[in-house]
Design an enzyme around this catalytic site. Structure first.
Site, PDB file in Angstrom:
ATOM      1  N   LEU A  39     -20.928  -1.647  11.248  1.00  0.00           N
ATOM      2  CA  LEU A  39     -21.515  -0.308  11.160  1.00  0.00           C
ATOM      3  C   LEU A  39     -20.515   0.777  11.519  1.00  0.00           C
ATOM      4  CD1 LEU A  39     -24.850  -1.167  13.030  1.00  0.00           C
ATOM      5  CD2 LEU A  39     -24.473  -1.169  10.558  1.00  0.00           C
TER       6      LEU A  39
ATOM      7  N   GLY B 235      -3.467  -5.306   1.753  1.00  0.00           N
ATOM      8  CA  GLY B 235      -4.248  -6.343   1.085  1.00  0.00           C
ATOM      9  C   GLY B 235      -5.167  -6.990   2.098  1.00  0.00           C
ATOM     10  N   LYS B 236      -6.428  -7.217   1.731  1.00  0.00           N
ATOM     11  CA  LYS B 236      -7.399  -7.690   2.716  1.00  0.00           C
ATOM     12  C   LYS B 236      -6.997  -9.022   3.340  1.00  0.00           C
ATOM     13  CE  LYS B 236     -11.663  -6.619   2.549  1.00  0.00           C
ATOM     14  NZ  LYS B 236     -11.551  -5.439   3.416  1.00  0.00           N
TER      15      LYS B 236
ATOM     16  N   ASP C 174      -6.837   6.795  11.075  1.00  0.00           N
ATOM     17  CA  ASP C 174      -6.822   6.183   9.741  1.00  0.00           C
ATOM     18  C   ASP C 174      -7.722   4.960   9.792  1.00  0.00           C
ATOM     19  OD1 ASP C 174      -6.297   5.028   7.291  1.00  0.00           O
ATOM     20  OD2 ASP C 174      -4.150   4.810   7.590  1.00  0.00           O
TER      21      ASP C 174
ATOM     22  N   ASP D  59       0.824  -1.207   0.000  1.00  0.00           N
ATOM     23  CA  ASP D  59       0.000   0.000   0.000  1.00  0.00           C
ATOM     24  C   ASP D  59       0.859   1.258   0.000  1.00  0.00           C
ATOM     25  OD1 ASP D  59      -2.159  -1.691   0.241  1.00  0.00           O
ATOM     26  OD2 ASP D  59      -2.522  -1.265   2.367  1.00  0.00           O
TER      27      ASP D  59
ATOM     28  N   GLY E 295     -11.889  -2.719   8.924  1.00  0.00           N
ATOM     29  CA  GLY E 295     -12.742  -3.878   8.676  1.00  0.00           C
ATOM     30  C   GLY E 295     -11.958  -5.178   8.698  1.00  0.00           C
ATOM     31  N   ASP E 296     -10.715  -5.129   8.233  1.00  0.00           N
ATOM     32  CA  ASP E 296      -9.878  -6.330   8.248  1.00  0.00           C
ATOM     33  C   ASP E 296      -9.435  -6.686   9.665  1.00  0.00           C
ATOM     34  OD1 ASP E 296     -10.097  -6.439   5.482  1.00  0.00           O
ATOM     35  OD2 ASP E 296      -8.319  -5.200   5.188  1.00  0.00           O
TER      36      ASP E 296
END
Length: 298
Positions: free
Chosen positions: A209, A38-39, A235, A12, A240-241
Site C-alpha cells: 500500500l 529491471g524488476k 524517488d 534504466d 516495490g522491488d
C-alpha cells in the site's frame, strides 16, 4: 537463506522532471542518469543486500549494457546464471517528478528471450529455499519455474508485476503472491474484496500500500495490516522491488507470524529505498535495515 531470482534486467535511463509529461507534451528534464534496473535485477540485489545467498537467472544482450549489468550484479555478491542472447539488453525510460512519483516505459529486449529453462537453471531452482518471480519475462517460463519449485519443495514468491494475466494453475502452485493495490484489483477481476478472491487460490497474499504499509492475508483469514514508516521520498522507483527482495531474504515460513515478520522487514527496506535515487543503487543493506528498525524501537 538461499534465494533464486528468475527475472528481468534493464539499464534504466532516469530523467528528473518537474511533472510527468501529458500526451503530446514536451517537458525539459533537469537531469538524466543511467542506473542498473529491471524488476528481477532489483529484487536480486535487494535480497543479496538483505543477507541472502542469491543466484539470478537472467538473459542479457551481447552489448555494453549487458556487460555493465552483469558486472554490477556480481559486484553485489550475486551468482549469475546469465544467458547472452542476440537481442539488445532490456532498457527502460523513467520520468521522476518533484513529488518522487514516476512513469516508466520498458523495452524487454533480451528479457523476452528467457525461455525453456536449462538443466542448470532448473537445478538451481530445486536447490533454493525461495524462488522469486515477476512478470517482465515470458509467462510460460514463469510457469515452468513454478512447476519445478513445487516439485522440489522450494517456496515460491510471485510478484505479479507489471499487471498482467496469470494462469490459475500458477496461482494455485505458488506460496506467496505479492501485488500492489492496482495489480490486486486487476487479478481479482470483478471481486469486491481482492484479498479474499486472491487467497481463494490457496496462496498467501501480500498487498502493498505504498506509504501505508501492507496487508497480509491467508486463505480463510482476514487481512493483517503491517504499517510502514514516515519518510521523505526522493524517488519511488524500485521501492516495490526493495520490498520483494527483502521479503524473500527474511521469509522463514508461510504461517501468519512468519509472513508478518518478513513483511515488516520488507516495509523498512522499501522506506529506506525511496529516500535514494535509482533502483539498484537505492537497495539497502541488512545493517541499514537493522539500524533503521532499532532507531524506530522495532
Amino acid at each position: 537463506m538461499r534465494v533464486v531470482v528468475l527475472g528481468s534486467a534493464n539499464l534504466d535511463l532516469v530523467y528528473g522532471v518537474d511533472r510527468i509529461p501529458a500526451p503530446g507534451e514536451t517537458v525539459l528534464a533537469h537531469g538524466c542518469e543511467a542506473f542498473p534496473g529491471g524488476k528481477g535485477n532489483n529484487q536480486a540485489v535487494a535480497a543479496a543486500r538483505s543477507g541472502a545467498e542469491v543466484r539470478f537467472i537472467v538473459a542479457l544482450g551481447r552489448d555494453a549494457a549487458g556487460d555493465r549489468l552483469a558486472a554490477e550484479a556480481r559486484g553485489a555478491g550475486i551468482e549469475l546464471l546469465d544467458r547472452r542472447v542476440d537481442a539488445p539488453t532490456g532498457s527502460a525510460v523513467i520520468y521522476v517528478d518533484r513529488r518522487a512519483e514516476n512513469s516508466i516505459v520498458v523495452n524487454s529486449g533480451a528479457n523476452a528471450e528467457l525461455a525453456s529453462l536449462t538443466g542448470s537453471e532448473l537445478d538451481a531452482i530445486a536447490a533454493a529455499d525461495v524462488l522469486v518471480l515477476q512478470l517482465e519475462t515470458p509467462v510460460p517460463t514463469v510457469a515452468e519455474a513454478v512447476r519445478e519449485a513445487k516439485a522440489a519443495g522450494t517456496r515460491v514468491v510471485l510478484n505479479a508485476a507489471p499487471s498482467g494475466a496469470v494462469p490459475v494453475d500458477v496461482l494455485s502452485d505458488i506460496d506467496v503472491l505479492v501485488v500492489n493495490e492496482h495489480e490486486a484489483a486487476e487479478l481479482a477481476g470483478a471481486a469486491a474484496d481482492p484479498m479474499t478472491a486472491l487467497t481463494g487460490h490457496g496462496c498467501a497474499v501480500i498487498i502493498t500500500l505504498g506509504a501505508e504499509g501492507a496487508l497480509v492475508g491467508l486463505p480463510g483469514a482476514g487481512p493483517v495490516p503491517v504499517p510502514s514508516h514516515k519518510v521523505n521520498a526522493v524517488d519511488t522507483t524500485g521501492a516495490g522491488d526493495a520490498f520483494v527482495g527483502a521479503f524473500a531474504a527474511a521469509l522463514d515460513g508461510t504461517d501468519l507470524e512468519a509472513l508478518v515478520a518478513a513483511t515488516g522487514f520488507a516495509t523498512t527496506a522499501a522506506a529506506i529505498a525511496v529516500q535514494r535515487k535509482g533502483a539498484v543503487p537505492s537497495m539497502p543493506t541488512l545493517e541499514e535495515v537493522r539500524k533503521f528498525r532499532a532507531a524506530q524501537g522495532i
